[in-house]
Design an enzyme around this catalytic site. Structure first.
Site, short mmCIF file in Angstrom:
data_model
loop_
_atom_site.label_atom_id
_atom_site.label_comp_id
_atom_site.label_asym_id
_atom_site.label_seq_id
_atom_site.Cartn_x
_atom_site.Cartn_y
_atom_site.Cartn_z
N GLU A 95 45.02 15.62 39.15
CA GLU A 95 44.90 16.55 38.01
C GLU A 95 45.65 16.04 36.79
OE1 GLU A 95 45.94 20.41 39.76
OE2 GLU A 95 43.87 20.66 40.37
N ASP B 213 41.12 23.92 48.20
CA ASP B 213 42.30 24.39 47.48
C ASP B 213 42.62 25.85 47.79
OD1 ASP B 213 44.41 24.53 45.79
OD2 ASP B 213 43.27 24.43 43.93
N GLU C 12 47.40 32.80 44.94
CA GLU C 12 46.54 32.37 43.82
C GLU C 12 45.08 32.81 44.00
OE1 GLU C 12 46.60 28.16 43.08
OE2 GLU C 12 45.11 28.29 41.48
O1 GCW Z 1 45.56 25.17 43.27
C1 GCW Z 1 45.74 24.30 42.20
C2 GCW Z 1 46.38 25.16 41.21
C3 GCW Z 1 47.29 24.42 40.27
C4 GCW Z 1 48.23 23.58 41.11
C5 GCW Z 1 47.43 22.58 41.91
C6 GCW Z 1 48.29 21.75 42.83
C7 GCW Z 1 50.53 23.11 40.67
O2 GCW Z 1 45.39 25.88 40.52
O3 GCW Z 1 47.97 25.37 39.51
O4 GCW Z 1 49.21 22.91 40.33
O5 GCW Z 1 46.53 23.28 42.73
O6 GCW Z 1 48.44 22.15 43.99
O7 GCW Z 1 48.81 20.73 42.44
#
Ligand code: GCW
Length: 685
Positions: free
Chosen positions: A292, A371, A399
């Site tokens: 990311e 995720d 989340e």
């Molecule tokens: O789930 C996603 C989240 C991000 C997070 C990323 C990760 C900290 O939306 O906010 O960043 O994963 O786990 O690195």
């Protein structure tokens, strides 16, 4: 404590005079001869626990002043305790375990709580208190216990400005205004909560390490970070930091962060020495690299092993570790491209490196390949990797599971994952045995959880979400505990031993994950949330985006074909016995059907319902069940504190409204796509 600040550690007098009498016999006198911060912590806790639960003030002494007494300490340092224990008992406790037993002589009766190390003792004391709190008879508490997992660590996604990425309970308790918070009460109370579950590590800053966070490892911040480490140390918890892989450039002014560059290696070596000069027992680094948009070794045509090993070598002499995250995928995908599959990415990136990581590197792997969705299969790296230390990453903060506005107790989900059979070494190669290091005899391994706490009065925003933190800690200690055991413990400790309270809140917690699942995205497909903040329904929110998160619904069917025969081939990443189940829609567990297969709406499920009718039914039912959660809670009026009662009631009312929104958006979307009526003629818009 009307709001729940003390969580499960509020010690109220037991409503059971027989039991009080049984314990009081030994608890009037506590013998403690060793002196250290952690032992003092244990002693304080024991004193407070006994005072609160049994309503007496124990005498603390070095030599006994009574015939029956409680003796605490470490048998490695304390000869008297050493002499009272058998060799096998001492071996069995391991480094962080403990023993609780009764030693009787003609003269004396000694209740012993002892560990080899002071951490073990601390956990023993907390376990003793838990046993009393939950009204166990004395004979039930004797025995030896040790943690299944070596690393039991919390990750905080806290930023220096005080915000928390994916935090739903206020601001950071560590940082504010680009400074480390100086006031320590709250942080100490937090350390205590963590220690009470046996947590032994904490990463205090977000894995996304931006400008100010990068500087945590400089002299501008290290004295403050060291103070936090001191606080945590008193509770047996080691401090870790997330670092920016490009630090040599951003902090050191070097032209590169190439892990094979001599200057870069030298820079990290010096930097790490500096960190240890402030924090002698510093745990190590957590690293999100080439993920990311975070920097990493890819820029220099190096791989993850090059990056991780470079740091590991510099940390090794200090007994530090590198926890390297596997959340690596193409976040610039083209939704039109059906050949790329984000679910495959972690395995594709890391399997070729199996066996190439240094001994003090651990790969931290999210439980599923996508995720933290409400339902995902187990990551293929568990059961794939054989020569690499592995850490399970769970997300305690909700989340994608309701953001602490919906009740969603995650322990049953984590249990399914931990109990999953990977067949990596034949039948019964459960995930929990891989992450505890026993299957592949790893030097390091463990479980990490992304914390759900902030500075709100009850820590977690929704008070019932405290149960997720508690459950995480208990499973990290012992993944063989059942969900029922954990709810029962939590309710008894947090609320009361009243059986009606225990039964009702337990039922609510135990059913909540499936309820949330039933009115959100169906059968393992995931996503369908509003982009960015991820709250609330939006079926196509991520459908035409770059994140690799698609449901591929059209007028005929929905789901991602991840089979080897006609799809992305993700299913083929599993070991044969597991893969076989997933490749075929007929044998695929139905809760994951749309994760693995593109299925026509008129497909018949095992229940006899068609897929479309199942979607309608589960969404109508989910809302009814959300209403039922609230009714269950209402039946507790007068049995729990009024403020807490109203707070939970308010959240559950909110959940009902949110669940209706989910139901109507999802049902309407599929009705409009398919034109197929609900068999029961219920209202769809
Ligand atoms: O789930 C996603 C989240 C991000 C997070 C990323 C990760 C900290 O939306 O906010 O960043 O994963 O786990 O690195």
């Amino acid at each position: 404590d009307a709001l729940g600040y003390n969580c499960w550690l509020g010690y109220h007098k037991l409503d059971n005079s027989r039991l009080i009498k049984e314990y009081v016999k030994w608890c009037k006198n506590i013998i403690r001869s060793e002196d250290s911060d952690v032992i003092n912590t244990a002693l304080d806790e024991l004193k407070n626990g006994i005072h609160g639960l049994l309503d007496i003030n124990p005498i603390i002494s070095v030599e006994p002043v009574m015939k029956a007494y409680l003796s605490i300490g470490t048998f490695s340092e304390n000869d008297t305790l050493d002499a009272l224990l058998e060799t096998e008992e001492k071996e069995e406790t391991g480094e962080e375990g403990f023993i609780i037993k009764l030693a009787e002589t003609d003269e004396e009766s000694i209740l012993i709580i002892a560990g080899k190390t002071e951490k073990g003792l601390l956990y023993g004391v907390f376990s003793f208190i838990r046993a009393i709190q939950t009204q166990n008879n004395l004979e039930n508490i004797f025995g030896i216990e040790k943690p299944a997992n070596q690393l039991r660590i919390l990750n905080h996604w806290d930023n220096l400005d005080g915000s928390i990425e994916r935090g739903y309970a206020g601001k950071s308790i560590f940082f504010n205004n680009n400074k480390v918070i100086r006031k320590s009460d709250r942080i100490r109370d937090y350390a205590r909560l963590l220690a009470s579950m046996g947590i032994n590590g904490t990463v205090i800053n977000n894995v996304n390490v931006l400008k100010f966070e990068t500087r945590l490892i400089t002299s501008a911040y290290l004295p403050d970070v060291a103070r936090l480490a001191d606080l945590f140390r008193e509770y047996g918890i080691r401090l870790y930091l997330s670092i920016n892989f490009a630090s040599p450039m951003e902090l050191g002014g070097l032209p590169t962060a190439d892990p094979l560059d001599e200057g870069v290696r030298e820079w990290w070596k010096k930097k790490i020495e500096e960190i240890y000069s402030y924090i002698p027992d510093f745990g190590g680094f957590l690293v999100k690299a080439d993920s990311e948009n975070r920097p990493g070794p890819f820029t220099y045509n190096r791989n993850h092993a090059d990056g991780a090993n470079m740091l590991a070598k510099a940390l090794k002499g200090h007994s530090g570790i590198v926890i390297w995250r596997c959340f690596v995928y193409n976040c610039m995908q083209d939704w039109r491209d059906y050949s790329v599959d984000r679910a495959k990415a972690a395995y594709d990136n890391f399997m070729p490196l199996d066996g190439k990581f240094d001994e003090n590197v651990l790969l931290q792997i999210k439980n599923g390949p996508m995720d933290f969705q409400v339902r995902e299969p187990v990551s293929t790296l568990f059961g794939g990797l054989r020569e690499t230390n592995q850490v399970m990453e769970f997300q305690i903060t909700q989340e994608y599971t309701g953001q602490q506005k919906h009740l969603c107790w995650l322990v049953p989900m984590w249990k399914e994952i931990l109990d999953f059979d990977t067949y990596a070494k034949g039948k019964n190669t459960f995930v929990k045995r891989i992450v505890n290091g026993s299957v592949f005899e790893n030097k390091y391994s463990g479980i990490a959880g992304v914390a759900n706490i902030g500075d709100e009065a009850n820590w977690t925003g929704f008070q019932l979400a405290q149960a997720n933190l508690y459950g995480f800690g208990r499973l990290a200690w012992n993944p063989d505990l059942t969900s029922e055991q954990i709810t029962e413990e939590w309710v008894r400790r947090t609320y009361s031993n009243n059986s009606e309270v225990v039964n009702i809140i337990s039922e609510m917690l135990l059913s909540s994950w499936k309820i949330y699942e039933s009115y959100t995205s169906p059968l393992g497909i995931g996503w369908m949330v509003n982009p960015n903040h991820h709250f609330g329904p939006n079926v196509d929110g991520y459908e035409y985006d770059k994140w690799g998160t698609y449901h591929r619904a059209d007028l005929r069917g929905i789901g991602v074909d991840r089979t080897s025969a006609s799809g992305t081939g993700y299913a083929g990443q599993y070991n044969k016995e597991v893969e076989e189940g997933y490749q075929d829609a007929g044998t695929c567990p139905e809760e994951l059907l749309l994760f693995f297969h593109h299925i026509p709406y008129n497909y018949k499920l095992k229940s006899g319902e068609t897929l479309i009718q199942y979607i309608y039914n589960s969404h109508f039912k989910g809302v009814e069940q959300a209403i039922d959660l609230k009714n269950k809670w209402l039946s507790l009026k007068g049995m729990v504190g009024e403020e807490l009662f109203n707070h939970v009631k308010g959240r559950l009312e909110g959940q009902i409204e949110y669940s209706k929104e989910w139901r109507d958006v999802i049902n309407t979307y599929f009705f409009r796509k398919t034109g197929i009526d609900d068999e029961q003629g219920r209202k769809i818009y």
